[in-house]
Design an enzyme around this catalytic site. Structure first.
Site, PDB file in Angstrom:
ATOM      1  N   ASP A 134       2.634 -14.652  -3.706  1.00 56.86           N
ATOM      2  CA  ASP A 134       1.748 -15.197  -2.671  1.00 56.86           C
ATOM      3  C   ASP A 134       1.935 -16.702  -2.464  1.00 56.86           C
ATOM      4  OD1 ASP A 134       0.734 -12.699  -2.229  1.00 56.86           O
ATOM      5  OD2 ASP A 134      -1.123 -13.004  -3.330  1.00 56.86           O
ATOM      6  N   CYS A 151       3.622  -2.429   5.883  1.00 55.08           N
ATOM      7  CA  CYS A 151       3.097  -3.680   6.420  1.00 55.08           C
ATOM      8  C   CYS A 151       4.238  -4.674   6.508  1.00 55.08           C
ATOM      9  CB  CYS A 151       1.923  -4.195   5.601  1.00 55.08           C
ATOM     10  SG  CYS A 151       2.328  -5.219   4.225  1.00 55.08           S
ATOM     11  N   VAL A 198       1.311   3.691  -2.434  1.00 55.55           N
ATOM     12  CA  VAL A 198       0.153   3.719  -3.348  1.00 55.55           C
ATOM     13  C   VAL A 198       0.316   4.853  -4.371  1.00 55.55           C
ATOM     14  CG1 VAL A 198      -1.514   2.587  -1.814  1.00 55.55           C
ATOM     15  CG2 VAL A 198      -1.187   5.055  -1.643  1.00 55.55           C
ATOM     16  N   ASP A 199       1.570   5.248  -4.620  1.00 57.86           N
ATOM     17  CA  ASP A 199       1.827   6.371  -5.533  1.00 57.86           C
ATOM     18  C   ASP A 199       1.233   6.142  -6.927  1.00 57.86           C
ATOM     19  OD1 ASP A 199       4.026   4.370  -5.352  1.00 57.86           O
ATOM     20  OD2 ASP A 199       4.741   5.420  -7.139  1.00 57.86           O
ATOM     21  N   GLN A 200       1.212   4.896  -7.396  1.00 58.19           N
ATOM     22  CA  GLN A 200       0.710   4.632  -8.753  1.00 58.19           C
ATOM     23  C   GLN A 200      -0.802   4.844  -8.823  1.00 58.19           C
ATOM     24  OE1 GLN A 200       2.879   3.917 -11.395  1.00 58.19           O
ATOM     25  NE2 GLN A 200       4.302   4.486  -9.772  1.00 58.19           N
ATOM     26  N   ARG A 244      -7.247 -14.329   7.900  1.00 66.61           N
ATOM     27  CA  ARG A 244      -7.517 -13.254   6.937  1.00 66.61           C
ATOM     28  C   ARG A 244      -7.719 -13.818   5.539  1.00 66.61           C
ATOM     29  NH1 ARG A 244      -3.396  -8.759   6.470  1.00 66.61           N
ATOM     30  NH2 ARG A 244      -4.898  -8.391   4.828  1.00 66.61           N
ATOM     31  N   ARG A 291       5.037  -0.925   0.519  1.00 63.62           N
ATOM     32  CA  ARG A 291       3.789  -0.939  -0.238  1.00 63.62           C
ATOM     33  C   ARG A 291       3.157   0.450  -0.414  1.00 63.62           C
ATOM     34  NH1 ARG A 291       0.351  -6.081   1.589  1.00 63.62           N
ATOM     35  NH2 ARG A 291      -0.473  -5.862  -0.514  1.00 63.62           N
ATOM     36  N   ARG A 327      -5.030  -3.437   4.011  1.00 60.04           N
ATOM     37  CA  ARG A 327      -4.537  -2.449   3.053  1.00 60.04           C
ATOM     38  C   ARG A 327      -5.449  -2.321   1.839  1.00 60.04           C
ATOM     39  NH1 ARG A 327       0.414  -0.827   3.125  1.00 60.04           N
ATOM     40  NH2 ARG A 327       0.104  -0.437   0.926  1.00 60.04           N
ATOM     41  N   LYS A 373     -10.341 -14.547  -2.349  1.00 56.79           N
ATOM     42  CA  LYS A 373     -10.329 -13.337  -1.528  1.00 56.79           C
ATOM     43  C   LYS A 373      -9.943 -12.116  -2.355  1.00 56.79           C
ATOM     44  CE  LYS A 373      -6.474 -12.438   0.915  1.00 56.79           C
ATOM     45  NZ  LYS A 373      -5.799 -11.131   0.775  1.00 56.79           N
ATOM     46  N   ASN A 374      -8.856 -12.217  -3.103  1.00 60.41           N
ATOM     47  CA  ASN A 374      -8.359 -11.031  -3.802  1.00 60.41           C
ATOM     48  C   ASN A 374      -9.187 -10.666  -5.032  1.00 60.41           C
ATOM     49  OD1 ASN A 374      -6.460 -10.709  -1.858  1.00 60.41           O
ATOM     50  ND2 ASN A 374      -4.738 -11.482  -3.065  1.00 60.41           N
TER      51      ASN A 374
HETATM   52  N1  EPU Z   1       3.798  -0.602  -5.671  1.00 60.82           N
HETATM   53  C1  EPU Z   1       4.313   0.666  -5.718  1.00 60.82           C
HETATM   54  N2  EPU Z   1       3.442   1.713  -5.862  1.00 60.82           N
HETATM   55  C2  EPU Z   1       2.100   1.535  -5.952  1.00 60.82           C
HETATM   56  C3  EPU Z   1       1.582   0.231  -5.894  1.00 60.82           C
HETATM   57  C4  EPU Z   1       2.448  -0.828  -5.754  1.00 60.82           C
HETATM   58  O1  EPU Z   1       5.529   0.861  -5.640  1.00 60.82           O
HETATM   59  O2  EPU Z   1       1.373   2.535  -6.074  1.00 60.82           O
HETATM   60  C5  EPU Z   1       4.710  -1.769  -5.542  1.00 60.82           C
HETATM   61  C6  EPU Z   1       4.494  -2.575  -4.276  1.00 60.82           C
HETATM   62  O3  EPU Z   1       5.148  -2.011  -3.173  1.00 60.82           O
HETATM   63  C7  EPU Z   1       5.048  -3.924  -4.686  1.00 60.82           C
HETATM   64  C8  EPU Z   1       4.671  -4.018  -6.171  1.00 60.82           C
HETATM   65  O4  EPU Z   1       4.411  -2.672  -6.589  1.00 60.82           O
HETATM   66  O5  EPU Z   1       6.452  -3.922  -4.565  1.00 60.82           O
HETATM   67  C9  EPU Z   1       3.456  -4.848  -6.493  1.00 60.82           C
HETATM   68  O6  EPU Z   1       2.417  -4.541  -5.585  1.00 60.82           O
HETATM   69  P1  EPU Z   1       0.882  -4.580  -5.962  1.00 60.82           P
HETATM   70  O7  EPU Z   1       0.352  -3.191  -5.964  1.00 60.82           O
HETATM   71  O8  EPU Z   1       0.666  -5.391  -7.185  1.00 60.82           O
HETATM   72  O9  EPU Z   1       0.279  -5.333  -4.709  1.00 60.82           O
HETATM   73  P2  EPU Z   1      -1.143  -5.072  -4.082  1.00 60.82           P
HETATM   74  O10 EPU Z   1      -2.085  -4.695  -5.151  1.00 60.82           O
HETATM   75  O11 EPU Z   1      -1.018  -4.196  -2.901  1.00 60.82           O
HETATM   76  C10 EPU Z   1      -2.057  -7.506  -4.420  1.00 60.82           C
HETATM   77  C11 EPU Z   1      -2.576  -8.601  -3.536  1.00 60.82           C
HETATM   78  C12 EPU Z   1      -1.446  -9.167  -2.700  1.00 60.82           C
HETATM   79  C13 EPU Z   1      -0.394  -9.723  -3.654  1.00 60.82           C
HETATM   80  C14 EPU Z   1       0.085  -8.631  -4.603  1.00 60.82           C
HETATM   81  C15 EPU Z   1       1.057  -9.103  -5.658  1.00 60.82           C
HETATM   82  C16 EPU Z   1      -4.861  -7.876  -3.180  1.00 60.82           C
HETATM   83  C17 EPU Z   1      -5.889  -7.363  -2.245  1.00 60.82           C
HETATM   84  N3  EPU Z   1      -3.627  -8.038  -2.678  1.00 60.82           N
HETATM   85  O12 EPU Z   1      -1.500  -6.532  -3.548  1.00 60.82           O
HETATM   86  O13 EPU Z   1      -1.994 -10.224  -1.926  1.00 60.82           O
HETATM   87  O14 EPU Z   1       0.713 -10.211  -2.926  1.00 60.82           O
HETATM   88  O15 EPU Z   1      -1.053  -8.050  -5.284  1.00 60.82           O
HETATM   89  O16 EPU Z   1       0.511 -10.122  -6.408  1.00 60.82           O
HETATM   90  O17 EPU Z   1      -5.156  -8.172  -4.334  1.00 60.82           O
HETATM   91  C18 EPU Z   1      -2.073 -11.730  -0.135  1.00 60.82           C
HETATM   92  O18 EPU Z   1      -3.169 -12.125  -0.554  1.00 60.82           O
HETATM   93  O19 EPU Z   1      -1.427 -12.339   0.764  1.00 60.82           O
HETATM   94  C19 EPU Z   1      -1.474 -10.520  -0.676  1.00 60.82           C
HETATM   95  C20 EPU Z   1      -0.530  -9.824  -0.052  1.00 60.82           C
END
Ligand code: EPU
Length: 423
Positions: free
Chosen positions: A305, A117, A124-126, A397, A122, A93, A22-23
């Site tokens: 995960d 969530c 998205v500042d980065q 999902r 979570r 998301r 999925k991811n």
């Molecule tokens: N974060 C920030 N700022 C940002 C982006 C992330 O502070 O701009 C923080 C997040 O809040 C978190 C950490 O960085 O504390 C890591 O988050 P990441 O951005 O890596 O997570 P994601 O990209 O939103 C993906 C997977 C998630 C998985 C995480 C971690 C997808 C679609 N989703 O999420 O999958 O848990 O990486 O490996 O790829 C799931 O499948 O159940 C799921 C939640």
């Protein structure tokens, strides 16, 4: 309302096929926006998140047809409406993954902020910081991110923390930017590598995916693609935990062994026997389960995960296990439900202390997010008596027909309709 009913303590045996990731599928589907031609993605699991992504692409002006195991994204009709509305983004998301491709290809993106969530804030500042470094003007108005750039330019982006979708968004944007980009402190997840493979098929030049530094040489134009995605390491890991919980001996087809090393190492400590067998992976439980300590971390650490599923397994292990969650701040929603099944778990900040109990007891429980629901399935397979899991739309999902797959290896599990009941 659908629910899953499990009668536990049935040993599993036979073969279980792992579906597509999925991811990996979600960012790759968003990458279709970078090219004008029709693209095809194969080995795609029948999941609600894929349906949502297909609906989002169609809404943006790229008619997308999803008939598992294939997604077909049509040629652009010329008119693209670069707006990802709240109604779709709040369902998933990962919709934020259209931000980079839209601004890179069409010069403008209007994407709803995802909001919080169940597992954490979570932000998205980065993602936004990276696009700004590449010359995009970004504002947030009425809950929408508005990003504009006549053409993005290559830049150096240093992520404050490794973010999976952040790295993916920036890799896609950089692929159509003017000049070279260097992304530093990138997420190293296998799904990031898979996206890089597809971008390179499209004519991009992405180097270093899978390491913390990714270099991208931007191109003027990218081509459509036809690609079959990698198997889902988290689905495979969940099946391994299921065998640990129920007992038995199962051959996993298409399990991505190398991507699962951090999970396999931990499950072996718990007492599972996990071995490669030609193209497959054999998983068996011999004897009692042992307690372990684990701390989640970005890849190649133990994946967040898989934290909930490991915890469910450890509820039935000998002794005390300590699980520390470092990736998301609120990913212990399953604990209250596991406790309803008789688990002995204490939470201290981001640590869960799990004291193994001789047996869990089946009861009614509620799914709160995707991986929390998977942990309840694992717990239900281990428990004495009947477990009924509500709100299984969370499970749908990310797991394709999990009840059919587990039933195929001997689990007593079925989807039922709870008449007249609230979700
Ligand atoms: N974060 C920030 N700022 C940002 C982006 C992330 O502070 O701009 C923080 C997040 O809040 C978190 C950490 O960085 O504390 C890591 O988050 P990441 O951005 O890596 O997570 P994601 O990209 O939103 C993906 C997977 C998630 C998985 C995480 C971690 C997808 C679609 N989703 O999420 O999958 O848990 O990486 O490996 O790829 C799931 O499948 O159940 C799921 C939640």
């Amino acid at each position: 309302m659908d629910a899953i009913r499990i009668r536990g303590k049935r040993a599993l045996s036979g073969r279980l096929a792992v579906g597509g990731a999925k991811n990996a599928a979600l960012p790759i589907l968003c990458a279709t926006l970078l090219s004008d031609g029709p693209s095809r993605l194969r080995n795609v699991p029948a999941l609600r998140d894929i349906e949502t992504t297909a609906a989002l692409l169609t809404h943006l002006g790229r008619p997308t047809q999803f008939r598992a195991p294939e997604v077909l994204v049509a040629q652009t009709s010329g008119t693209v409406n670069p707006e990802a509305p709240y109604d779709l983004v709040r369902q998933m998301r990962a919709s934020v993954l259209v931000l980079g491709p839209l601004v890179a290809r069409y010069g403008r993106a209007n994407v709803s902020l995802p909001g919080g969530c169940a597992i954490g804030a979570r932000p998205v500042d980065q993602h936004l910081k990276g696009l700004e470094s590449m010359g995009a003007t970004i504002s947030v108005e009425h809950g929408y991110i508005i990003a504009e750039a006549s053409r993005l330019r290559g830049a150096e982006v240093v992520f404050d923390i490794p973010t999976v979708t952040g790295t993916e968004n920036l890799m896609m944007a950089a692929s159509l930017a003017d000049g070279r980009s260097t992304l530093v402190n990138c997420a190293r997840e296998p799904e990031v590598e898979e996206l890089a493979r597809v971008l390179n098929k499209m004519g991009a030049r992405v180097d270093g995916a899978g390491t913390s530094i990714i270099q991208v040489q931007g191109q003027r134009e990218l081509l459509p693609f036809d690609h079959a995605i990698i198997p889902d390491r988290i689905e495979a890991g969940t099946f391994m935990a299921a065998v640990g919980a129920a007992g038995g001996n199962v051959l996993l087809e298409n399990a991505p062994y190398d991507d699962l090393e951090p999970v396999i190492a931990k499950l072996r400590q718990v007492g599972l026997v996990i071995e490669r067998e030609s193209e497959m992976v054999r998983v068996a439980r011999e004897g009692t389960l042992r307690s372990v300590n684990a701390t989640t971390a970005p890849h190649p650490g133990f994946p967040t995960d898989m934290q909930a599923q490991l915890m469910a397994l450890l509820c039935g292990a000998d002794g005390r296990s300590v699980l520390t969650e470092t990736v998301f701040e609120n990913r212990f929603m399953h604990v209250a439900e596991l406790k309803r099944m008789g688990a002995d778990i204490e939470i201290r900040n981001n640590t869960a202390i799990v004291q193994g109990v001789p047996a869990l007891g089946g009861t009614g429980v509620m799914a709160t997010d995707l991986r929390a629901s998977a942990s309840l399935v694992v717990a239900g397979l281990m428990a004495e008596g009947e477990t009924i899991i509500r709100r299984v739309y969370h499970l749908d999902r990310g797991y394709e027909h999990i009840e059919k797959k587990l039933r195929g290896v001997g689990a007593d599990i079925e989807r039922i309709l709870l008449q007249g009941s609230l979700p």
